[in-house]
Design a protein around this motif. Structure first.
Motif, mmCIF file in Angstrom:
data_model
loop_
_atom_site.group_PDB
_atom_site.id
_atom_site.type_symbol
_atom_site.label_atom_id
_atom_site.label_comp_id
_atom_site.label_asym_id
_atom_site.label_seq_id
_atom_site.Cartn_x
_atom_site.Cartn_y
_atom_site.Cartn_z
ATOM 1 N N CYS A 21 -24.095 -33.276 -1.808
ATOM 2 C CA CYS A 21 -22.779 -32.655 -2.013
ATOM 3 C C CYS A 21 -22.849 -31.214 -1.528
ATOM 4 O O CYS A 21 -23.743 -30.464 -1.926
ATOM 5 N N ALA A 22 -21.913 -30.836 -0.663
ATOM 6 C CA ALA A 22 -21.882 -29.479 -0.110
ATOM 7 C C ALA A 22 -21.031 -28.538 -0.940
ATOM 8 O O ALA A 22 -20.676 -27.452 -0.479
ATOM 9 N N GLY A 23 -20.698 -28.940 -2.174
ATOM 10 C CA GLY A 23 -19.911 -28.064 -3.039
ATOM 11 C C GLY A 23 -18.420 -28.241 -2.833
ATOM 12 O O GLY A 23 -17.928 -29.352 -2.612
ATOM 13 N N GLN A 24 -17.694 -27.151 -2.896
ATOM 14 C CA GLN A 24 -16.243 -27.185 -2.747
ATOM 15 C C GLN A 24 -15.849 -27.302 -1.279
ATOM 16 O O GLN A 24 -16.397 -26.598 -0.422
ATOM 17 N N ASP A 25 -14.916 -28.182 -0.985
ATOM 18 C CA ASP A 25 -14.350 -28.270 0.365
ATOM 19 C C ASP A 25 -13.381 -27.100 0.532
ATOM 20 O O ASP A 25 -12.308 -27.069 -0.084
ATOM 21 N N LEU A 26 -13.756 -26.135 1.357
ATOM 22 C CA LEU A 26 -12.928 -24.932 1.511
ATOM 23 C C LEU A 26 -11.603 -25.241 2.184
ATOM 24 O O LEU A 26 -10.639 -24.485 2.042
ATOM 25 N N ASN A 27 -11.522 -26.345 2.920
ATOM 26 C CA ASN A 27 -10.235 -26.732 3.502
ATOM 27 C C ASN A 27 -9.215 -27.086 2.423
ATOM 28 O O ASN A 27 -8.009 -26.990 2.637
ATOM 29 N N ASP A 28 -9.715 -27.487 1.280
ATOM 30 C CA ASP A 28 -8.844 -27.833 0.163
ATOM 31 C C ASP A 28 -8.281 -26.590 -0.516
ATOM 32 O O ASP A 28 -7.400 -26.682 -1.358
ATOM 33 N N ARG A 29 -8.838 -25.422 -0.145
ATOM 34 C CA ARG A 29 -8.385 -24.153 -0.716
ATOM 35 C C ARG A 29 -7.888 -23.206 0.372
ATOM 36 O O ARG A 29 -7.763 -22.009 0.148
ATOM 37 N N ALA A 30 -7.645 -23.715 1.561
ATOM 38 C CA ALA A 30 -7.278 -22.860 2.680
ATOM 39 C C ALA A 30 -6.015 -22.054 2.375
ATOM 40 O O ALA A 30 -5.046 -22.576 1.826
ATOM 41 N N VAL A 31 -6.058 -20.777 2.721
ATOM 42 C CA VAL A 31 -4.932 -19.881 2.475
ATOM 43 C C VAL A 31 -4.523 -19.242 3.802
ATOM 44 O O VAL A 31 -5.361 -18.665 4.502
#
Length: 268
Positions: free
Chosen positions: A67-77
Motif C-alpha cells: 500500500c502506497a498510502g493515500q492516493d493524492l489524486n483523491d485529494r487533488a486541489v
C-alpha cells in the motif's frame, strides 16, 4: 467463500479471512471508496468472529505493492481552491481504520508483499504480526510533503524501535528494507518473496485453530500496556488470567496435554 468489492478482495478459508487491497495500478493507495469498503470488510470479520467462522485475519496487497498510502489524486486541489481538511480525512477514515484493526479480538497479520509507504507502512504496523517479503520496503514518506506520520505511526514507531530510530524514519523519509526492518524489531519476520503467502497461510491457519480467546486477551494486554503502571498491569494480567482460566480452551488444553493428544480449541 468470496465477496466482491470494487477496490478490495475478500475471502474466507479455513477460519482465516483474507483482505487484499486491490488497486494494483496505484500501488493499492487509499481512496475514500477503498476506506469505505475496508470498513465494511472489517465489520464482516467482526461479525464472522462472533459466529465462530473467522478466527484470524490476513491483510495484504495485490500486485507489486502492499500500500502506497493515500492516493493524492483523491485529494487533488486546483489552483485557487481551498486546501482540503486533512484532519477530517484522519477522523473519518484513518482513525477508524486503525481502531477497527486493534479492536478485533483475533490475530491480525500483515503480509507485506511490496512497498509499504506512508499510511500504508503504518497500516501494516497496526497489525499484530507483520511478515514481509524480502523485496518489500517501508517508507515514512510524510515529511516530504510537510506532513506528520498518521495512521498511528507517531504512536507505533517509537514503541517498536525507540524515539531515535522513529525520528530518523519520520524526518528523513528514507526507505527501510524488509531485512533491516526485521533487524530493528519493526516487524516480526522477513521471508523470501515466494515464501510469503505460504508462510503467512500456515501461521494464520495455526492461529485460527488455536485458543483465540486467550490470543485476544494477550493482544489487548500488550497493545495497551504503555497506558498503565506496573502494578496496574499486574492487576490486568490477573483479571485476564482469571477469565482465561474459566474457558473451554484452557480446560481442553490441560486435558490434551495430560492425554498426550492435539487439543481441539473452540475459541471460548
Amino acid at each position: 467463500m468470496e465477496t466482491a468489492w470494487r477496490t478490495i478482495l475478500y475471502r474466507e478459508a479455513n477460519g482465516v479471512a483474507w483482505l487484499t487491497l486491490n488497486r494494483p495500478e496505484r500501488l493499492n493507495s487509499f481512496t475514500t471508496e477503498m476506506h469505505a469498503e475496508v470498513r465494511e470488510a472489517l465489520a464482516r470479520v467482526a461479525t464472522q468472529r462472533k459466529a465462530g467462522t473467522v478466527r484470524a485475519l490476513v491483510l495484504t496487497g495485490a500486485g507489486r505493492g502492499f500500500c502506497a498510502g493515500q492516493d493524492l489524486n483523491d485529494r487533488a486541489v486546483a489552483p485557487g481552491e481551498a486546501a482540503p481538511d486533512l484532519g477530517e480525512s484522519i477522523e473519518k477514515n484513518y482513525k477508524p481504520l486503525v481502531l477497527a484493526l486493534r479492536q478485533l479480538d483475533l490475530p491480525v497479520i500483515a503480509a507485506v508483499n511490496g512497498v509499504a509507504a506512508g499510511a500504508g507502512a503504518n497500516l501494516a504496523l497496526a497489525c499484530d504480526l507483520v511478515f514481509a517479503a524480502r523485496s518489500a520496503s517501508f517508507i515514512q514518506s510524510f515529511a516530504k510533503l510537510g506532513l506528520v506520520p498518521d495512521t498511528g505511526g507517531s504512536w507505533t514507531l517509537p514503541r517498536l524501535v525507540g524515539p531515535a530510530r522513529a525520528l530518523g524514519l519520520a524526518l528523513l523519509g528514507e526507505k527501510l528494507s524488509a531485512e533491516e526492518a526485521e533487524r530493528w524489531g519493526l516487524i516480526w519476520k522477513c521471508v523470501d518473496d515466494d515464501a510469503l503467502i505460504p508462510t503467512v497461510t500456515a501461521v494464520a491457519e495455526q492461529l485460527a485453530a488455536g485458543p483465540t480467546y486467550g490470543y485476544a486477551q494477550t493482544k489487548k494486554l500488550i497493545w495497551t500496556s504503555f497506558e498503565y503502571a506496573l502494578a496496574q498491569q499486574l492487576d490486568r494480567e490477573r483479571d485476564a488470567m482469571r477469565a482465561c482460566g474459566q474457558t473451554h480452551d484452557y480446560q481442553e488444553g490441560v486435558r490434551a496435554f495430560l492425554e498426550k493428544r492435539p487439543p481441539r480449541y473452540l475459541g471460548r
